[in-house]
Design an enzyme around this catalytic site. Structure first.
Site, PDB file in Angstrom:
ATOM      1  N   MET A 105      10.992  62.169  17.062  1.00 47.10           N
ATOM      2  CA  MET A 105      12.404  61.794  16.954  1.00 47.10           C
ATOM      3  C   MET A 105      13.194  62.405  18.111  1.00 47.10           C
ATOM      4  O   MET A 105      14.276  62.947  17.908  1.00 47.10           O
ATOM      5  CB  MET A 105      12.977  62.256  15.593  1.00 47.10           C
ATOM      6  CG  MET A 105      12.344  61.520  14.442  1.00 47.10           C
ATOM      7  SD  MET A 105      12.775  62.205  12.846  1.00 47.10           S
ATOM      8  CE  MET A 105      11.575  63.505  12.680  1.00 47.10           C
ATOM      9  N   GLU A 155       0.820  -1.227   0.000  1.00 52.06           N
ATOM     10  CA  GLU A 155       0.000   0.000   0.000  1.00 52.06           C
ATOM     11  C   GLU A 155       0.855   1.278   0.000  1.00 52.06           C
ATOM     12  O   GLU A 155       0.586   2.216  -0.739  1.00 52.06           O
ATOM     13  CB  GLU A 155      -0.913   0.023   1.245  1.00 52.06           C
ATOM     14  CG  GLU A 155      -2.220  -0.739   1.082  1.00 52.06           C
ATOM     15  CD  GLU A 155      -2.985  -0.348  -0.180  1.00 52.06           C
ATOM     16  OE1 GLU A 155      -3.098   0.866  -0.455  1.00 52.06           O
ATOM     17  OE2 GLU A 155      -3.427  -1.249  -0.927  1.00 52.06           O
ATOM     18  N   GLY A 186       2.087  57.635  10.303  1.00 45.80           N
ATOM     19  CA  GLY A 186       1.384  58.792  10.859  1.00 45.80           C
ATOM     20  C   GLY A 186       0.710  59.597   9.769  1.00 45.80           C
ATOM     21  O   GLY A 186       0.048  59.055   8.884  1.00 45.80           O
ATOM     22  N   ASP A 187       0.922  60.912   9.821  1.00 45.68           N
ATOM     23  CA  ASP A 187       0.408  61.803   8.780  1.00 45.68           C
ATOM     24  C   ASP A 187       1.572  62.166   7.859  1.00 45.68           C
ATOM     25  O   ASP A 187       2.656  62.513   8.347  1.00 45.68           O
ATOM     26  CB  ASP A 187      -0.176  63.067   9.426  1.00 45.68           C
ATOM     27  CG  ASP A 187      -0.745  63.983   8.355  1.00 45.68           C
ATOM     28  OD1 ASP A 187      -1.900  63.785   7.968  1.00 45.68           O
ATOM     29  OD2 ASP A 187      -0.008  64.876   7.882  1.00 45.68           O
ATOM     30  N   ASP A 218       7.691  53.330   4.263  1.00 45.17           N
ATOM     31  CA  ASP A 218       8.764  53.610   5.217  1.00 45.17           C
ATOM     32  C   ASP A 218       8.854  52.480   6.233  1.00 45.17           C
ATOM     33  O   ASP A 218       7.892  51.760   6.462  1.00 45.17           O
ATOM     34  CB  ASP A 218       8.481  54.922   5.947  1.00 45.17           C
ATOM     35  CG  ASP A 218       8.878  56.120   5.105  1.00 45.17           C
ATOM     36  OD1 ASP A 218       9.510  55.910   4.065  1.00 45.17           O
ATOM     37  OD2 ASP A 218       8.541  57.254   5.501  1.00 45.17           O
ATOM     38  N   LYS A 233      13.706  53.919   5.346  1.00 47.10           N
ATOM     39  CA  LYS A 233      14.191  54.912   6.299  1.00 47.10           C
ATOM     40  C   LYS A 233      13.222  55.115   7.459  1.00 47.10           C
ATOM     41  O   LYS A 233      12.047  54.839   7.360  1.00 47.10           O
ATOM     42  CB  LYS A 233      14.447  56.234   5.601  1.00 47.10           C
ATOM     43  CG  LYS A 233      13.178  56.858   5.080  1.00 47.10           C
ATOM     44  CD  LYS A 233      13.498  58.087   4.309  1.00 47.10           C
ATOM     45  CE  LYS A 233      12.231  58.818   3.962  1.00 47.10           C
ATOM     46  NZ  LYS A 233      12.258  60.215   4.238  1.00 47.10           N
TER      47      LYS A 233
HETATM   48  N1  SAH Z   1       4.746  61.311   9.898  1.00 47.03           N
HETATM   49  C1  SAH Z   1       4.917  60.688  11.183  1.00 47.03           C
HETATM   50  C2  SAH Z   1       6.206  61.121  11.841  1.00 47.03           C
HETATM   51  C3  SAH Z   1       7.430  60.655  11.111  1.00 47.03           C
HETATM   52  S1  SAH Z   1       8.908  61.068  11.951  1.00 47.03           S
HETATM   53  C4  SAH Z   1       3.702  61.000  12.053  1.00 47.03           C
HETATM   54  O1  SAH Z   1       2.860  61.790  11.672  1.00 47.03           O
HETATM   55  O2  SAH Z   1       3.580  60.409  13.111  1.00 47.03           O
HETATM   56  C5  SAH Z   1       9.206  59.602  12.890  1.00 47.03           C
HETATM   57  C6  SAH Z   1       8.919  59.820  14.349  1.00 47.03           C
HETATM   58  O3  SAH Z   1       7.534  59.760  14.584  1.00 47.03           O
HETATM   59  C7  SAH Z   1       9.495  58.774  15.268  1.00 47.03           C
HETATM   60  O4  SAH Z   1      10.847  59.018  15.556  1.00 47.03           O
HETATM   61  C8  SAH Z   1       8.636  58.939  16.489  1.00 47.03           C
HETATM   62  O5  SAH Z   1       9.038  60.067  17.233  1.00 47.03           O
HETATM   63  C9  SAH Z   1       7.295  59.266  15.873  1.00 47.03           C
HETATM   64  N2  SAH Z   1       6.419  58.088  15.762  1.00 47.03           N
HETATM   65  C10 SAH Z   1       5.950  57.505  14.642  1.00 47.03           C
HETATM   66  N3  SAH Z   1       5.116  56.491  14.939  1.00 47.03           N
HETATM   67  C11 SAH Z   1       5.060  56.428  16.279  1.00 47.03           C
HETATM   68  C12 SAH Z   1       4.364  55.603  17.209  1.00 47.03           C
HETATM   69  N4  SAH Z   1       3.563  54.619  16.802  1.00 47.03           N
HETATM   70  N5  SAH Z   1       4.546  55.832  18.527  1.00 47.03           N
HETATM   71  C13 SAH Z   1       5.341  56.829  18.964  1.00 47.03           C
HETATM   72  N6  SAH Z   1       6.021  57.629  18.139  1.00 47.03           N
HETATM   73  C14 SAH Z   1       5.877  57.436  16.813  1.00 47.03           C
END
Ligand code: SAH
Length: 460
Positions: free
Chosen positions: A378, A22, A297-298, A243, A265
Site C-alpha cells: 500500500m 414452413e 496474497g497471504d 476482498d 475493501k
Molecule cells: N495480504 C496481501 C496484502 C494485502 S494489503 C498480501 O499478502 O499480498 C494490499 C496491498 O498488497 C496492495 O496495496 C499492494 O501493495 C499489495 N498487493 C496485493 N496484491 C498485489 C499484486 N498482485 N501486485 C502488487 N501488489 C499487490
C-alpha cells in the site's frame, strides 16, 4: 446487450401469427408448447395448421390479414416468407398494439425468439442477437446433451414438494436438500416423490452441522499460485467472502453453488466496515455454513486477520488459516531477485505505506542504511512521504527502488527507478492496480547494467 431476455407469461393471452408455410410451422411448433390462445391468419395454411385448428389447439382465420386481427394480442409473428406481405401485416399488428416479430428480419423486429432447451418448467433460452446462429445451435446441442431429459419431471415433482421442505431452515440446509435431490437422475414421478420424502426425513434428522471459517490466502492473482488447500477450500465452500483484490479467475474456482459475497475493501480501504465483515463471517458460520474468507496474497500479511479471528472466537466459531503466497514473494520472483542475499541484507522488512491513522511511521534511520531491503505494501499514495523520510535520514539517493503493479497477473508492470526519482516517476507511470514498492531492489537486468556501468566508470 441490445435484447434483454425475459420470460413472458402467455397463459390465456392472445398470440397471432400471419403465414401458413414452413416458417409459420416452425414457430407454431414452439408456440404450441405454451398456454397462449393462438390465432393463425393464412389464406393458404399448411395441412398441419388446419389439423391443429380442427382439434382446437389454435384458431385459423382462412384469409389474408386485415386490420384488427391482432387486437389485444401480446405477440405477433409475421411469417409469410414474403418481405412485402410481412411488412404489410407487421404494420397492421403495430397499429393493433402488439409486439411484433418478423421471421428472419432482425432489424424490423421488436423482439426475437431465442433457441430453446425445453425441460418444462426448466427452460434455457439462448440468444446471440443474430450475430451467430450457428453458435446458438451448438450451445443448444451441448446443453441438450448435458441436461437430463428427466429434469422437467424432477422439477415438477420438486415444485409440488416445496411447501414440505419449509420444515428445513432457510439457507444452507434447504440448499443442501435440493442439491442432493437434483444430483440424481429420476425419470418416474413415484420414484421422485419417494426420494423427496426419504431425503427430507434424512435432512430433518441430520445432526446439527457446525459451521466453520477458513481464512484463506488467494495469492497475488495468478490462479496457479493458489495452494492445493486453498483450491480444496474453494471447492467445498458454502459461502465465500472475498476482498476486492482477489482476482476474478480465482473466484471462478469456487463451488458453483457457493454464495459469493464481496467484502469490497482493498487493504485499509473503507467501503465495507470491518465490523460488518466480521458480522458477515460469523453469522454465516453460525448458520452452519463452511465459510471461506478469501484474502489476497497471504491472509497474515496486512489482512486485518486478527480482528476476524477475534470475532470468531468471541462467537465460538471454529477457524483455520490457509496461508497464501504474499504479493512480495510474487513481486521479487518477477524481478528475478531474492528478498535476502548474503552480504547485502540479512533481514527484510514488510512494511505498509499507510495504515488506518494515515501515513505509517517506521524506523527510517535503519531503513535508510546501505543494503536495506523492504517490501512496502500500500505504498503508492505514500511514496513521496517515504522518499522524503528516507532521504532526510541520509539514504543514498541512488538506492534502487522498484515498483511492481499487478504482480503475477497478465497486466503486471514494473517500474525500475531510484530513491531520488521514485516521485515523480511513480505518479508519471499512472499505475492503477495494486502495487508494491521494493526499497533496495532492482530488477536483475537493471542491476547488472548499473553494476557494469559502475565498473566501467571505476576503470576509466
Ligand atoms: N495480504 C496481501 C496484502 C494485502 S494489503 C498480501 O499478502 O499480498 C494490499 C496491498 O498488497 C496492495 O496495496 C499492494 O501493495 C499489495 N498487493 C496485493 N496484491 C498485489 C499484486 N498482485 N501486485 C502488487 N501488489 C499487490
Amino acid at each position: 446487450m441490445k435484447h434483454f431476455p425475459i420470460f413472458m407469461a402467455l397463459e390465456g393471452r392472445r398470440v397471432v401469427l400471419s403465414g401458413g408455410g414452413e416458417a409459420a410451422l416452425a414457430k407454431l411448433r414452439l408456440l404450441l408448447k405454451t398456454e397462449a390462445k393462438l390465432t393463425v391468419v393464412a389464406s393458404d395454411a399448411a395441412p398441419e395448421i388446419a389439423a391443429w385448428a380442427s382439434t382446437g389447439r389454435l384458431t385459423l382465420i382462412n384469409r389474408a390479414m386485415e386490420p384488427g386481427d391482432a387486437i389485444c394480442a401480446s405477440l405477433f409473428y409475421a411469417a409469410n416468407e414474403d418481405a412485402a406481405e410481412d411488412a404489410r401485416v407487421a404494420d397492421l399488428a403495430h397499429r393493433d398494439g402488439a409486439l411484433v416479430n418478423i421471421v428472419d428480419n432482425l432489424a424490423d423486429s421488436q423482439f426475437i425468439t431465442p433457441a430453446i432447451v425445453d425441460r418444462d418448467p426448466v427452460t434455457v433460452a439462448i440468444g446471440t442477437e443474430g450475430a451467430a446462429p450457428v453458435l446458438a445451435r451448438s450451445i443448444k446441442k451441448s446443453l441438450e446433451e448435458q441436461l437430463s431429459p428427466n429434469l422437467g419431471l424432477m422439477a415438477r415433482v420438486g415444485k409440488a414438494f416445496r411447501a414440505k421442505v419449509e420444515a428445513l431452515p432457510f439457507g444452507a440446509k434447504r440448499r443442501a436438500f435440493w442439491s442432493e435431490y437434483y444430483a440424481a437422475d429420476i425419470g418416474d414421478t413415484g420414484v421422485a416423490q419417494n426420494r423427496l420424502e426419504g431425503l427430507l426425513d434424512k435432512h430433518l434428522n441430520a445432526p446439527e452441522r457446525e459451521g466453520w471459517v477458513d481464512l484463506v490466502g488467494a495469492g497475488p492473482g495468478d490462479p496457479e499460485l493458489l495452494t492445493l488447500k486453498a483450491r480444496k477450500a474453494l471447492d467445498n465452500a458454502d459461502v465465500v467472502i472475498y476482498d476486492r483484490l482477489v482476482a476474478p479467475e480465482i473466484l471462478e474456482l469456487a463451488r458453483r453453488e457457493a454464495v459469493m459475497l464481496s467484502a469490497g475493501k482493498e487493504g485499509f480501504g473503507p467501503s465495507v466496515t470491518q465490523d460488518a465483515i466480521n458480522e458477515m463471517i460469523v453469522s454465516h458460520a453460525r448458520g452452519g455454513a463452511h465459510v471461506v474468507r478469501l484474502k489476497s496474497g497471504d491472509p497474515t500479511v496486512f489482512g486485518r486477520l486478527d480482528e476476524e479471528i477475534e470475532a470468531c472466537d468471541a462467537s465460538g466459531v471454529k477457524w483455520n488459516i490457509v496461508p497464501g503466497i504474499t504479493s512480495a514473494s510474487a513481486g521479487v520472483a518477477a524481478l528475478g531477485q531474492s528478498l535476502t542475499k548474503r552480504g547485502r541484507n540479512s533481514g527484510v522488512r514488510f512494511i505498509t505505506g499507510h495504515d488506518t491513522k494515515g501515513y505509517a511511521d517506521h524506523d527510517w534511520k535503519t531503513l535508510a542504511g546501505e543494503g536495506e531491503v523492504a517490501a512496502i505494501y500500500m505504498g503508492k499514495k505514500s511514496a513521496r512521504f517515504i522518499q522524503g523520510r528516507l532521504l532526510m535520514h541520509g539514504a543514498n539517493p541512488a538506492t534502487p527502488v522498484t515498483v511492481i503493479e499487478n504482480a503475477s497477473r497478465a497486466s503486471q508492470r514494473i517500474l525500475s527507478t531510484t530513491l531520488s526519482q521514485l516521485e515523480p516517476s511513480l505518479t508519471d507511470a499512472a499505475f492503477d492496480g495494486p502495487a508494491l514498492v521494493f526499497l533496495g531492489l532492482a530488477p536483475r537486468e537493471a542491476l547488472q547494467a548499473s553494476e557494469e556501468f559502475e565498473q566501467k566508470e571505476a576503470a576509466s
